[in-house]
Design an enzyme around this catalytic site. Structure first.
Site, PDB file in Angstrom:
ATOM      1  N   SER A  72       0.792  -1.238   0.000  1.00 12.06           N
ATOM      2  CA  SER A  72       0.000   0.000   0.000  1.00 12.06           C
ATOM      3  C   SER A  72       0.823   1.286   0.000  1.00 12.06           C
ATOM      4  O   SER A  72       0.255   2.361  -0.189  1.00 12.06           O
ATOM      5  CB  SER A  72      -0.966   0.009   1.180  1.00 12.06           C
ATOM      6  OG  SER A  72      -2.120  -0.698   0.826  1.00 12.06           O
ATOM      7  N   LYS A  75       0.335   3.349  -2.984  1.00  9.64           N
ATOM      8  CA  LYS A  75      -0.831   4.223  -3.160  1.00  9.64           C
ATOM      9  C   LYS A  75      -0.397   5.693  -3.209  1.00  9.64           C
ATOM     10  O   LYS A  75      -1.063   6.520  -3.825  1.00  9.64           O
ATOM     11  CB  LYS A  75      -1.849   3.972  -2.038  1.00  9.64           C
ATOM     12  CG  LYS A  75      -2.505   2.577  -2.175  1.00  9.64           C
ATOM     13  CD  LYS A  75      -3.410   2.243  -1.025  1.00  9.64           C
ATOM     14  CE  LYS A  75      -4.335   1.078  -1.333  1.00  9.64           C
ATOM     15  NZ  LYS A  75      -3.982  -0.220  -0.841  1.00  9.64           N
ATOM     16  N   TYR A 196      -2.751  -1.762 -10.587  1.00  5.68           N
ATOM     17  CA  TYR A 196      -2.827  -1.714  -9.117  1.00  5.68           C
ATOM     18  C   TYR A 196      -2.027  -2.865  -8.498  1.00  5.68           C
ATOM     19  O   TYR A 196      -1.208  -2.659  -7.596  1.00  5.68           O
ATOM     20  CB  TYR A 196      -4.300  -1.758  -8.674  1.00  5.68           C
ATOM     21  CG  TYR A 196      -4.451  -1.894  -7.182  1.00  5.68           C
ATOM     22  CD1 TYR A 196      -4.317  -0.789  -6.346  1.00  5.68           C
ATOM     23  CD2 TYR A 196      -4.685  -3.135  -6.593  1.00  5.68           C
ATOM     24  CE1 TYR A 196      -4.423  -0.920  -4.966  1.00  5.68           C
ATOM     25  CE2 TYR A 196      -4.783  -3.280  -5.219  1.00  5.68           C
ATOM     26  CZ  TYR A 196      -4.663  -2.172  -4.415  1.00  5.68           C
ATOM     27  OH  TYR A 196      -4.741  -2.302  -3.048  1.00  5.68           O
ATOM     28  N   TYR A 248      -3.852   3.130   7.974  1.00  5.67           N
ATOM     29  CA  TYR A 248      -5.061   2.310   8.154  1.00  5.67           C
ATOM     30  C   TYR A 248      -5.910   2.881   9.304  1.00  5.67           C
ATOM     31  O   TYR A 248      -5.965   4.105   9.458  1.00  5.67           O
ATOM     32  CB  TYR A 248      -4.681   0.836   8.421  1.00  5.67           C
ATOM     33  CG  TYR A 248      -3.820   0.229   7.339  1.00  5.67           C
ATOM     34  CD1 TYR A 248      -4.346  -0.044   6.083  1.00  5.67           C
ATOM     35  CD2 TYR A 248      -2.485  -0.080   7.547  1.00  5.67           C
ATOM     36  CE1 TYR A 248      -3.562  -0.607   5.071  1.00  5.67           C
ATOM     37  CE2 TYR A 248      -1.689  -0.645   6.554  1.00  5.67           C
ATOM     38  CZ  TYR A 248      -2.246  -0.891   5.320  1.00  5.67           C
ATOM     39  OH  TYR A 248      -1.475  -1.437   4.331  1.00  5.67           O
ATOM     40  N   VAL A 266       1.231  -3.639   3.896  1.00  5.08           N
ATOM     41  CA  VAL A 266       1.240  -4.923   4.607  1.00  5.08           C
ATOM     42  C   VAL A 266       2.498  -5.760   4.337  1.00  5.08           C
ATOM     43  O   VAL A 266       2.685  -6.793   4.961  1.00  5.08           O
ATOM     44  CB  VAL A 266      -0.025  -5.766   4.315  1.00  5.08           C
ATOM     45  CG1 VAL A 266      -1.266  -5.114   4.870  1.00  5.08           C
ATOM     46  CG2 VAL A 266      -0.167  -6.040   2.830  1.00  5.08           C
TER      47      VAL A 266
HETATM   48  N1  GLU Z   1      -2.005  -5.744  -2.093  1.00  2.00           N
HETATM   49  C1  GLU Z   1      -2.776  -5.381  -1.039  1.00  2.00           C
HETATM   50  C2  GLU Z   1      -4.250  -5.553  -1.294  1.00  2.00           C
HETATM   51  O1  GLU Z   1      -4.825  -4.876  -2.083  1.00  2.00           O
HETATM   52  C3  GLU Z   1      -2.442  -4.034  -0.502  1.00  2.00           C
HETATM   53  C4  GLU Z   1      -2.530  -4.197   0.917  1.00  2.00           C
HETATM   54  C5  GLU Z   1      -1.904  -3.160   1.772  1.00  2.00           C
HETATM   55  O2  GLU Z   1      -0.682  -3.025   1.841  1.00  2.00           O
HETATM   56  O3  GLU Z   1      -2.701  -2.481   2.425  1.00  2.00           O
HETATM   57  O4  GLU Z   1      -4.852  -6.364  -0.699  1.00  2.00           O
END
Ligand code: GLU
Length: 313
Positions: A72, A75, A196, A248, A266
């Site tokens: 993430s 992002k 993505y 988060y 994550v």
């Molecule tokens: N690849 C992860 C997902 O979309 C991203 C998760 C993350 O790092 O929050 O589930």
């Protein structure tokens, strides 16, 4: 010690050394993510911190070279690219800038409360920003941009993580088709998701994240090259959204306790854009219940307190 401006480099080194010790001691309190099988292979005991400042100075402790998937943290790269490609107004007419209070991959509010994703740091929002650029920018373009932001030509697609991500990504597929059904998805669903997933699967290390944090902290200019990588008017929304939504469901507490724009993933990565300006990249794959690196959060609490890095102090 109370401020980064007054601290000597030796004092700063001491603070980071102690933060490394604190973080390392807390790795055992976390748990490696296993909902994507490839992530479960990480070593829960690993921990590393790297700091880079605008004078070219660097500190690193522990696992700063080891590669892991950006997850993430990407992002932030997607949002920076969407802002550069579409501009502020256009980008934020497709995604909001409000904390969601729901888990990162939630569909609930998207379906019931609003047509637009709450912010670009949750999956729905990042899938939307990916959709804004996926028609015009290729994965190779985005890889080149991520390498520049991170000052790291070694960033590559981790094929094993990508395959694992693709196989287990049904919830993200649900999100992309929900966005499409509401008429807000701007790109083709498969192409959007491919971008993505690939962005989540970029292999970085703590040093790359420190560099990216420094570029953001330095107003969008890479001090190593003098090149502008993010427009001045886009740095503020990027930092504010990292500050309010980057950790988060721990974003509020992190903002109060640490007070530094940050984004975690994550895979165990954490990027921080701190006063100084200073970039801090951390890696600790043992996560807390929110999905943030246990060790990285503990270390950042210490660093922020000792060096007075809170944005509102
Ligand atoms: N690849 C992860 C997902 O979309 C991203 C998760 C993350 O790092 O929050 O589930």
């Amino acid at each position: 010690m109370s401020s980064i401006e007054k601290a000597s480099f030796e004092e700063i080194r001491g603070v980071f050394e102690e933060a490394y010790r604190i973080g390392l001691a807390s790795t055992r309190l976390g748990k490696v993510a296993d909902y994507i099988p490839e992530l479960a292979k990480a070593n829960a005991d690993d921990f590393g911190i790297c700091m880079k400042d605008a004078d070219g100075r660097e500190l690193s402790f522990g696992e700063c070279e080891k590669r892991f998937s950006m997850q993430s943290v990407s992002k932030v790269v997607l949002l920076a690219a969407a802002l550069a490609h579409c501009g502020f107004e256009e980008t934020f007419s497709h995604v909001m800038m409000e904390p969601s209070g729901d888990s990162f991959n939630s569909i609930l509010k998207l379906d019931t409360t609003s047509n637009l994703p709450f912010n670009p740091m949750i999956n729905a929002g990042a899938i939307e920003t990916a959709s804004l650029i996926s028609g015009d920018l290729s994965f190779e373009d985005m890889l080149a941009y991520a390498r520049e932001l991170c000052g790291d030509p070694g960033i590559a697609l981790d094929e094993a993580v990508f395959a694992s991500e693709f196989e287990t990504g049904d919830r993200n597929r649900a999100i992309v088709y929900l966005l499409k059904s509401k008429g807000v998805l701007m790109g083709e669903p498969k192409r959007t998701l491919d971008l993505y997933f690939k962005m989540c699967s970029l292999s970085v290390n703590a040093r790359s994240l420190a560099h990216m944090g420094l570029v953001i902290a330095n107003g969008g200019i890479d001090p190593a090259t003098g090149r502008r990588l993010i427009s001045p008017e886009h740095v503020r929304p990027l930092k504010v959204i990292m500050f309010t939504c980057g950790m988060y469901d721990y974003s509020g507490k992190f903002s109060v306790r640490v007070g530094v724009p940050a984004k975690s993933g994550v895979g165990g990565g954490l990027v921080c854009a701190a006063k100084g300006p200073m970039g801090i990249g951390l890696y600790g794959p043992a996560l807390d219940s929110f999905g943030n690196s246990k060790a990285a959060v503990k270390a950042m609490e210490h660093i922020s307190k000792e060096l007075g890095l809170h944005s509102f102090d």
